[in-house]
Design an enzyme around this catalytic site. Structure first.
Site, mmCIF file in Angstrom:
data_model
loop_
_atom_site.group_PDB
_atom_site.id
_atom_site.type_symbol
_atom_site.label_atom_id
_atom_site.label_comp_id
_atom_site.label_asym_id
_atom_site.label_seq_id
_atom_site.Cartn_x
_atom_site.Cartn_y
_atom_site.Cartn_z
ATOM 1 N N THR A 143 0.852 -1.196 0.000
ATOM 2 C CA THR A 143 0.000 0.000 0.000
ATOM 3 C C THR A 143 0.873 1.226 0.000
ATOM 4 O O THR A 143 1.897 1.236 0.688
ATOM 5 C CB THR A 143 -0.858 0.034 1.290
ATOM 6 O OG1 THR A 143 -1.698 -1.112 1.310
ATOM 7 C CG2 THR A 143 -1.709 1.288 1.390
ATOM 8 N N GLY A 195 0.655 -4.044 4.806
ATOM 9 C CA GLY A 195 0.861 -5.437 5.190
ATOM 10 C C GLY A 195 -0.422 -6.206 4.969
ATOM 11 O O GLY A 195 -1.295 -5.760 4.217
#
Ligand code: ASP
Length: 302
Positions: A143, A195
């Site tokens: 991300t 994550g």
């Protein structure tokens, strides 16, 4: 004193744009949006916007969010198809409505109403993304998250991701979920995560980190405590934590990061620096080495 932090080395371009905005007296919100917009449009970044990982049906379905630390207003969109820049839709939602989250076709209809440029799905899918999907290669995911502090003391955060490669249709990770993937309050600080979204959501990492800074912890103490606690809590309840990484910034612009694996690095730039710095992070607890707590790695990056 302005300051800007963002996740992963591919966000160097984000930090450069963010720094330019802030150097010229621009707003924290514009810095994070403009910086993330660039990465969304870069087909070579394989986990965000154009060129991102595909879902199980071979579609590009994107998640993004923004939060304004002055007003605590947020905008988030989930599983958006046919748009290169979901972060712009998230911002339009925050600026123009009283809602916080829109999903799927609702988010797409809203984007059209707001005049946000649409793209044919095929134009957003690169050959590499299609190949990863064909081979169901690995579980790629990352991300872009960015936090900014501007000269006026305003703080903002934004995130954008294509989520996990081969995710189920309709799957939403932590990145557009307030308090999990991002949180910010001007005068206190901000945090954002990257994550395995399912693990970050069930431990509400970003809000916890900001809340610990509000209680007086330094960024380094707060972020290390959150990642370590998240990891240990999942283990205590019989789970096997996947990757968790978190970056944060306090109201003075001091930043820190923590992770539970060996691959995380992030980008940091603040007033007085010529260029952004890429900082490689040692894990505070290592998911691949028997969950060992590794002491002595916390400390201000500034
Ligand atoms: N957190 C993102 C998600 O689960 C992916 C990542 O940051 O690695 O969708």
């Amino acid at each position: 004193m302005w300051s800007f932090v963002s996740t992963w080395p591919f966000s160097r371009q984000t930090a450069e744009i963010g720094a330019e905005v802030l150097k010229n007296g621009g707003k924290a919100m514009d810095a994070v949006i403009e910086g993330i917009h660039r990465v969304e449009s870069d087909p070579n970044v394989d986990c965000v916007g154009k060129g991102g990982f595909l879902n199980e049906k071979g579609e590009l379905a994107l998640d993004a969010a923004v939060m304004d630390g002055d007003t605590l207003k947020t905008g988030a969109v989930c599983a958006v198809r046919g748009f290169e820049n979901p972060v712009d839709i998230a911002r339009a939602l925050m600026d123009n409505t009283r809602h916080s989250i829109l999903v799927g076709t609702g988010a797409e209809e809203f984007a059209r109403k707001m005049g946000i440029p649409e793209s044919a799905m095929e134009d957003l899918i690169t050959e590499t993304a299609r190949e990863n999907w064909r081979q169901a290669a690995g579980i790629g995911h990352d991300t872009i998250g960015a936090i900014a502090l501007d000269e006026n003391g305003s703080m903002a955060v934004a995130t954008s991701t294509s989520g996990a490669n081969m995710k189920l249709c309709g799957r939403v990770g932590d990145s557009p979920i307030i308090g999990s993937g991002f949180y910010v309050e001007s005068g206190v600080g901000g945090a954002c995560a990257t994550g395995w979204g399912e693990d970050i959501m069930r431990t509400c990492c970003s809000y916890r980190c900001v809340s610990l800074m509000a209680d007086g912890m330094s960024p380094a103490e707060a972020v290390a405590k959150v990642v370590r606690t998240a990891h240990e809590t999942i283990v205590r309840h019989g789970g096997r934590p996947d990757c968790i990484a978190l970056v944060c910034m306090n109201a003075k612009g001091e930043c820190a990061a923590a992770c539970n694996h060996r691959e995380f690095s992030y980008v940091y730039v603040w007033e007085g620096m010529n260029a952004p710095l890429v900082i490689e992070k040692e894990p505070v607890i290592d998911k691949d080495a028997g969950d060992k707590f590794i002491d002595g790695v916390v400390g201000y990056e500034r």
